[in-house]
Every structure is written in structure tokens, then in C-alpha cells.
Design an enzyme around this catalytic site. Structure first.
Site, PDB file in Angstrom:
ATOM      1  N   LEU A  47       0.295  -2.079  -5.729  1.00 19.54           N
ATOM      2  CA  LEU A  47      -0.755  -1.095  -5.445  1.00 19.54           C
ATOM      3  C   LEU A  47      -2.100  -1.756  -5.699  1.00 19.54           C
ATOM      4  O   LEU A  47      -2.755  -1.546  -6.715  1.00 19.54           O
ATOM      5  CB  LEU A  47      -0.581   0.142  -6.328  1.00 19.54           C
ATOM      6  CG  LEU A  47       0.693   0.959  -6.070  1.00 19.54           C
ATOM      7  CD1 LEU A  47       0.862   2.028  -7.133  1.00 19.54           C
ATOM      8  CD2 LEU A  47       0.650   1.593  -4.698  1.00 19.54           C
ATOM      9  N   GLU A  49      -5.201  -2.634  -3.158  1.00 25.09           N
ATOM     10  CA  GLU A  49      -5.708  -2.593  -1.788  1.00 25.09           C
ATOM     11  C   GLU A  49      -6.539  -3.822  -1.438  1.00 25.09           C
ATOM     12  O   GLU A  49      -6.483  -4.317  -0.309  1.00 25.09           O
ATOM     13  CB  GLU A  49      -6.521  -1.316  -1.561  1.00 25.09           C
ATOM     14  CG  GLU A  49      -5.686  -0.056  -1.431  1.00 25.09           C
ATOM     15  CD  GLU A  49      -5.148   0.457  -2.756  1.00 25.09           C
ATOM     16  OE1 GLU A  49      -5.644   0.003  -3.809  1.00 25.09           O
ATOM     17  OE2 GLU A  49      -4.258   1.311  -2.743  1.00 25.09           O
ATOM     18  N   HIS A 118      -7.263  11.915  -1.885  1.00 24.26           N
ATOM     19  CA  HIS A 118      -6.183  11.900  -0.900  1.00 24.26           C
ATOM     20  C   HIS A 118      -6.568  12.684   0.355  1.00 24.26           C
ATOM     21  O   HIS A 118      -5.704  12.973   1.179  1.00 24.26           O
ATOM     22  CB  HIS A 118      -4.911  12.515  -1.478  1.00 24.26           C
ATOM     23  CG  HIS A 118      -4.251  11.685  -2.534  1.00 24.26           C
ATOM     24  ND1 HIS A 118      -4.835  11.425  -3.743  1.00 24.26           N
ATOM     25  CD2 HIS A 118      -3.050  11.048  -2.563  1.00 24.26           C
ATOM     26  CE1 HIS A 118      -4.014  10.679  -4.470  1.00 24.26           C
ATOM     27  NE2 HIS A 118      -2.937  10.425  -3.784  1.00 24.26           N
TER      28      HIS A 118
END
Length: 315
Positions: A47, A49, A118
Site C-alpha cells: 500500500l 501509491e 474514498h
């Protein structure tokens, strides 16, 4: 389906990201690909990016066609330095000797009652970045054709997937390969009273509003699905505005400094003499996307679009 078919026809395509392997991605877009193509072409990453975007740079510069998946829109800023500084600029920096062809995919937008970070709509960031193409489908048929085009595109493509549309609308999608041109909008409904421009998940309430305008008010609205944010198909937008003289732009990203503002500025610049009413923007608000209880107040609804359209129709 598009990913599988394109990976079959081009052995240089590799898929990587957070849980894209055995788990098939958080929304199951890559389900089964690792079993079919092996862990060398479909593999998980941490995880991280920025690291995912860095891998993209190296693979693309080495001649591969990387397909990177980020789990959610709100995690993308961590990778923006790599995207802005290297992926988008590689062709210009090397005077064409190297390119970074490939696709960065991520789900975006509100509508599924997700927690903070999100539900964002960051398309304006990428549309504002020279060197990138930005694609947003609004239905399964377009998603397949546009993704196939993105994977054959010689420039890097940001492919944003409206997360609330993963399960709807339902429609038949051909098994055979096909492509949809990047940079070309679609007139999905013809009309003469006013023009509604939208994209992604906002096509659903926009089409609902257009239906109600006709059934309840005998107003025929022309509806345009942008399909691509960068480059924007101003030719189609301007042709419609010159016909109807009235324009409503719909997007769920914050209202200010966004895609809607760019469209309005260009219409005023190129088609001012054809306008018969002020232009309206129906958008999200200039706030952080709220949590679940307030989400429906933030995202443009059919009612908000109708209100703007009726104001213009009676202007």
C-alpha cells in the site's frame, strides 16, 4: 473483459497494484487475471501509491505497458509527484525518445457511503496536467471500449472509474474486441431546448432529469456524455450550444476551478453570441466530501439538475 483481451493481444501489458492479484482488486476488476497470466504480469504491491507510480515510470520507460491500480481516489495524491513530475513529462523531457504509455486506474466519486478519502473526484487535477489523457466512462459498454483504447494509446492515460456504477447500469457488452476513441464525446440524447453536459456517474441523474423534462414539461434536452476529460471535445459541446443556446454542466467534483468552469469559459469565448441564457453549473460544493448522512446533499441529484434546467428553459 477489456483488460483480459488486451493482455492477450499485447504481451507487454502488466497489471499491478493493491490486491489486484489473488483478490482481484477491491472492486474485482482484475479478478482471475493472475491465474490466467501469471504473477509476472499481474502482481500485488504494498500500500504505497508513490512506489506504484514509480514502478509505472520504470516499466514504461523500459518499453512495457503498465496498468497501475490505486484502490481509491483519495490515495492518489501520494503518487501525484511521480505522475506530475515523471509520467506526464517523460515524452517532453526526453524530446520523444522515451514515453510512459500505460494506464493508471482508480475508482472515484461518492455514492457508496464510504469513509473519508474514498469519495473524491480529482479529475480536474489530472486534466490540468499537460501530458496526461483523462478518461471517465459512464457505463459498461463505454468502459470496455475506452479502456481498450487507453491500452493502445501512446501517451499515459488516467482512467477514472465511477465506483457507484460498478454494479449498474446493467447492459449487454459484446464479447468481441472494440474500441471507443479517446477525446470524443457522445450525444446520447438529441434535443433543441437546452444542452446538458455530464460524465461518469452524473450521467444517471442527468438522463433522469432529461426524461422528466420531456415527460412533465415537454422540454427536449440534448444530453452529452463527455467520456474524456482531457482532451475535452469542445467541438461537440459548441455545436450543441449553438443549436440550443442554453447550457447546464453537471459534475460531482467541487464547483470551483473544475471541468465545468473550463467548459463554461470556452463556451463564452467561442459561442457567446449563440447563448440565450446564463450558463449553469450543477456540481459538488467547495467542501470536503461529507460522510454518509450528508452525502446525498453533496452529490448533484436529478432534482438539482431539473431546477437549473427549468430556470434556463423559462429564461
Amino acid at each position: 473483459m477489456a483488460l483480459r483481451q488486451e493482455m492477450e493481444r499485447n504481451s507487454k501489458i502488466v497489471v499491478f497494484g493493491e490486491d489486484v492479484g489473488k483478490n482481484g482488486g477491491v472492486f474485482q476488476v482484475t479478478r482471475g487475471l493472475q491465474d490466467e497470466f501469471g504473477p509476472d504480469r499481474v502482481f500485488d504491491t504494498p500500500l504505497a501509491e508513490a512506489a506504484i507510480a514509480g514502478i509505472f515510470v520504470g516499466l514504461a520507460a523500459g518499453g512495457m505497458v503498465p496498468v497501475a491500480e490505486f484502490q481509491f481516489d483519495g490515495f492518489v495524491p501520494s503518487a501525484y509527484d511521480q505522475i506530475f513530475g515523471h509520467i506526464a513529462r517523460m515524452r517532453n523531457r526526453t524530446r520523444g525518445r522515451y514515453t510512459t504509455a500505460g494506464v493508471i486506474r482508480f475508482p472515484y466519486g461518492a455514492g457508496i457511503r464510504a469513509p473519508e478519502q474514498h469519495s473524491d473526484s480529482p479529475e480536474a487535477y489530472f486534466g490540468h496536467t499537460p501530458g496526461l489523457k483523462v478518461v471517465i466512462p459512464s457505463n459498461p459498454y463505454d468502459a470496455k471500449g475506452l479502456l481498450a483504447s487507453a491500452l493502445r494509446e501512446p501517451n499515459p492515460v488516467i482512467f477514472m472509474e465511477p465506483k457507484r456504477l460498478y454494479d449498474s447500469p446493467k447492459m449487454e457488452v459484446p464479447e468481441e474486441e472494440y474500441t471507443i476513441p479517446i477525446g470524443k464525446a457522445k450525444v446520447v440524447r438529441e434535443g433543441s431546448a437546452l444542452t446538458l453536459v455530464a460524465y461518469g456517474a452524473m450521467m444517471v441523474p442527468t438522463m433522469q432529469a432529461a426524461e422528466q423534462l420531456r415527460s412533465a414539461n415537454s422540454i427536449e434536452a440534448e444530453v452529452i456524455d463527455l467520456r474524456t476529460i482531457a482532451p475535452l471535445d469542445f467541438e461537440t459541446i459548441l455545436a450543441s450550444v449553438k443549436k440550443t443556446g442554453k447550457l447546464v454542466v453537471v459534475h460531482e467534483a467541487p464547483r470551483s476551478f473544475g471541468v465545468g468552469a473550463e467548459i463554461v469559459a470556452t463556451v463564452v469565448d467561442k459561442a457567446l453570441d449563440y447563448l440565450r441564457a446564463p450558463v449553469r453549473r450543477v456540481a459538488g460544493f467547495d467542501t470536503v466530501v461529507p460522510l454518509a448522512k450528508m452525502e446525498d446533499y453533496y452529490v448533484p441529484s436529478k432534482e438539482r439538475i431539473l431546477k437549473a434546467a427549468l430556470e434556463l428553459a423559462s429564461y
